[in-house]
Design a protein around this motif. Structure first.
Motif, PDB file in Angstrom:
ATOM      1  N   LEU A  57       4.140 -21.425  -6.424  1.00  0.00           N
ATOM      2  CA  LEU A  57       4.004 -22.855  -6.142  1.00  0.00           C
ATOM      3  C   LEU A  57       2.591 -23.135  -5.654  1.00  0.00           C
ATOM      4  N   CYS A  92       8.382 -27.036   3.508  1.00  0.00           N
ATOM      5  CA  CYS A  92       7.092 -27.652   3.178  1.00  0.00           C
ATOM      6  C   CYS A  92       6.764 -28.710   4.225  1.00  0.00           C
ATOM      7  N   LEU A 111      -1.075 -24.665   0.906  1.00  0.00           N
ATOM      8  CA  LEU A 111      -0.779 -24.862  -0.516  1.00  0.00           C
ATOM      9  C   LEU A 111      -2.007 -25.236  -1.328  1.00  0.00           C
ATOM     10  N   ILE A 152       3.424 -30.756  -6.627  1.00  0.00           N
ATOM     11  CA  ILE A 152       3.733 -29.327  -6.519  1.00  0.00           C
ATOM     12  C   ILE A 152       3.911 -28.777  -7.930  1.00  0.00           C
ATOM     13  N   LYS A 180      -0.395 -26.641  -5.057  1.00  0.00           N
ATOM     14  CA  LYS A 180      -0.610 -28.090  -5.040  1.00  0.00           C
ATOM     15  C   LYS A 180      -1.753 -28.430  -5.985  1.00  0.00           C
ATOM     16  N   LYS A 212       9.887 -29.594  -5.888  1.00  0.00           N
ATOM     17  CA  LYS A 212       8.877 -30.322  -6.652  1.00  0.00           C
ATOM     18  C   LYS A 212       8.996 -31.832  -6.439  1.00  0.00           C
TER      19      LYS A 212
END
Length: 599
Positions: A354, A305, A342, A379, A356, A146
């Motif tokens: 998870l 990521c 994401l 995140i 965005k 995060k």
């Protein structure tokens, strides 16, 4: 001979000062009794030590002679680990996971070696590694993602196929030899790796892997995958570039238009342009000169990521797969390894989802007082809906709570204990999720209703009668009012106390406090059991002619065997219940007498 605490501190300090230092003469630490006492102090509370291994022995009957016998075998280099007893535990997907149950003596030696290896390798492990390490957990891994992956576009969710079972012994020993220049210790670790397992009355050899259930398995897996962590960090440095994204050209034009409208005094047009600005990103989302790569690993699961293009994410995935195959002889699980956008799809990692966040309406002020859309790109950690549905299955039918009839034979306090443990465990794991309040409030409705109906079914009464009988008035956490919730009273040494149903605020914890433990655990001699053991006095007859430690799996079993059946407990059972310990230091004759009474 120095204490184990001093030796481990020196190993840790040396490893921290010089990462390239090679340690020698480590095997002689296995002749130190204090290492085995530390290992015993850590192992004895675990219930699994009452499960017999292949030699049908458990932790019960531990004595100083146990340590002296092991040290003598280790000095002569005649110590050979016994094969583990193989059993299977179910997995979430319906398959079975093999689990090895070693003998207690092997567990003791494994714990001593594990402490030595941990002191050497813990200071040099990478920051992206979180599995099976002190002061690290799933929460620290999720917090790191995060914090460091803000604005990421793609997520590579990776899983290594049968990682623990496919670890190559030769590669592992070579990796260990880079830091440890002690042939005797490496040979002993090799013996543990090749000890094999016992199944269907046949001993099977272990040609590869570190069996799960083995005390050395987690630390050896981390040492083996440390090379993979270093490669992740190397890829991050290799691909990451740029300090910040360039401005979006369209956004620049709108800024000029708004400033012109303000100069001309046209407030309506300035507001219209501002609203249009809030619908597009201020920075160029496809800026090829700004790339970020961040990886995080927990055991054999990892997440990378990527702030960049999908082609870059595919390239990184291929490189990771080739590195695992060529360097560590491991393979990526192609079914579980995927590349996800994401912004469009949620990613599952360590039980969380998870995603965005994207919100153009909420503006927050930065430290300079300027309003910004700082929520965009963050995140978000979310509770998967499927987890709540699966957890609710035993407690509801349709839209109504359903009682757990299997718990009706328990006492009221035990029923409260089970329900509280379920919801508290669920909340404490998902407390990082931003939607924890919404998801767990729904769970709490059915769960609390199931508790009421279970007690009502046990007492053959109505739910309203249960609320009237067990209702407790408690002050609200916010405001000045009061609310009513059911609870049960019980007696303690400090007096009468009330246990209520889970009544904690379901709020999102931004950065939960990490419980920092001493790196080397409790100090030698600080444990209550070791003080009793070192006193060398039988707690039944007062004899000091050699003592052993009698263990039971649960004190609750002793209480059920005697107190609840109305039987007069023997002296040893009454003593354990009085001191509220599942251990008893006794002499050999008293220990033999205890085992002559069938439990």
């Amino acid at each position: 001979m120095q204490s184990a605490q001093t030796v481990l501190s020196m190993l840790k300090q040396k490893s921290k000062q010089d990462e390239t230092y090679t340690f020698e003469r480590l095997y002689r630490n296995l002749f130190n009794e204090t290492f085995f006492l530390r290992a015993y102090q850590k192992l004895y509370p675990k219930e699994g030590n009452m499960t017999p291994g292949i030699d049908n022995t458990t932790i019960d009957g531990f004595s100083k002679q146990t340590i002296l016998k092991l040290i003598e075998l280790l000095k002569e280099e005649h110590y050979w680990p016994k094969p583990s007893r193989r059993t299977y535990i179910p997995k979430k997907n319906g398959k079975l996971r093999p689990l090895g149950i070693p003998c207690f003596e092997d567990k003791l030696v494994q714990e001593v070696i594990r402490e030595i290896l941990e002191a050497i390798y813990e200071p040099i492990f990478c920051e992206c590694s979180h599995g099976f390490r002190p002061n690290r957990s799933c929460h620290t891994a999720l917090n790191q993602i995060k914090r460091k992956s803000r604005g990421a576009t793609w997520a590579i969710e990776g899983d290594i196929t049968r990682c623990f079972e496919n670890i190559d012994h030769d590669i592992l020993i070579n990796l260990l030899s880079k830091k440890i220049d002690d042939g005797r210790l490496l040979v002993l670790i090799q013996r543990f790796l090749e000890a094999g397992y016992f199944e269907f009355k046949v001993v099977h050899n272990s040609l590869s892997g570190t069996p799960q259930g083995n005390g050395l398995s987690p630390i050896l897996a981390n040492i083996y995958l440390h090379t993979f962590d270093l490669y992740l960090e190397e890829l991050s440095k290799q691909y990451s570039k740029g300090t910040e994204k360039h401005r979006n050209p369209l956004y620049k034009q709108l800024i000029s238009q708004r400033q012109k409208a303000i100069r001309q005094g046209d407030k309506a047009k300035a507001m219209q342009v501002l609203k249009q600005m809030q619908t597009i990103p201020s920075a160029n989302p496809m800026d090829e000169l700004f790339i970020r790569v961040h990886g995080c690993r927990y055991a054999d699961d990892f997440l990378v990521c990527v702030t960049g293009s999908r082609a870059l994410a595919c390239e990184i995935k291929e490189k990771l797969g080739d590195f695992l195959k060529q360097t560590l002889k491991l393979e990526l699980n192609q079914e579980k390894t995927s590349i996800t956008n994401l912004a469009k799809t949620r990613v599952r990692f360590l039980g969380y989802e998870l995603s965005k966040s994207q919100c153009n309406t909420k503006l927050t002020k930065d430290r300079h007082g300027h309003k910004r859309r700082s929520i965009n790109g963050n995140i978000q950690l979310l509770v998967p809906g499927q987890v709540i549905r699966d957890k609710l299955e035993p407690f509801r039918i349709g839209c109504k709570p359903y009682p757990c009839k299997a718990r009706s034979n328990l006492s009221i306090r035990e029923i409260f204990d089970m329900y509280n443990a379920e919801i508290r465990g669920l909340y404490e794991y998902y407390c990082l999720a931003t939607d924890v309040s919404k998801k767990l409030t729904r769970f709490k409705y059915f769960h609390y209703g199931s508790l009421l109906k279970t007690i009502a079914g046990k007492e053959r009464s109505s739910v309203m009668a249960v609320v009237c009988k067990y209702g407790v008035v408690v002050p609200r956490r916010q405001g000045t009012g009061v609310k009513r919730i059911i609870g049960v009273q019980y007696e303690t040494k400090a007096g009468s106390k009330t246990m209520t149903y889970f009544d904690e605020p379901l709020v999102w914890v931004k950065y939960p406090p990490v419980k920092l433990l001493d790196f080397f655990g409790p100090l030698l001699g600080g444990g209550h059991l070791l003080k009793r053991f070192r006193a060398c006095v039988c707690e039944l007859c007062g004899s000091s002619d050699g003592v052993v430690v009698h263990h039971v799996r649960k004190l609750k079993e002793v209480k059920q065997r005697y107190c609840r059946q109305g039987k007069m407990p023997p002296v040893w059972a009454a003593t354990m219940l009085k001191i509220r310990r599942k251990t008893l230091v006794v002499c050999h004759s008293c220990h033999a007498e205890i085992h002559s009474v069938k439990l």
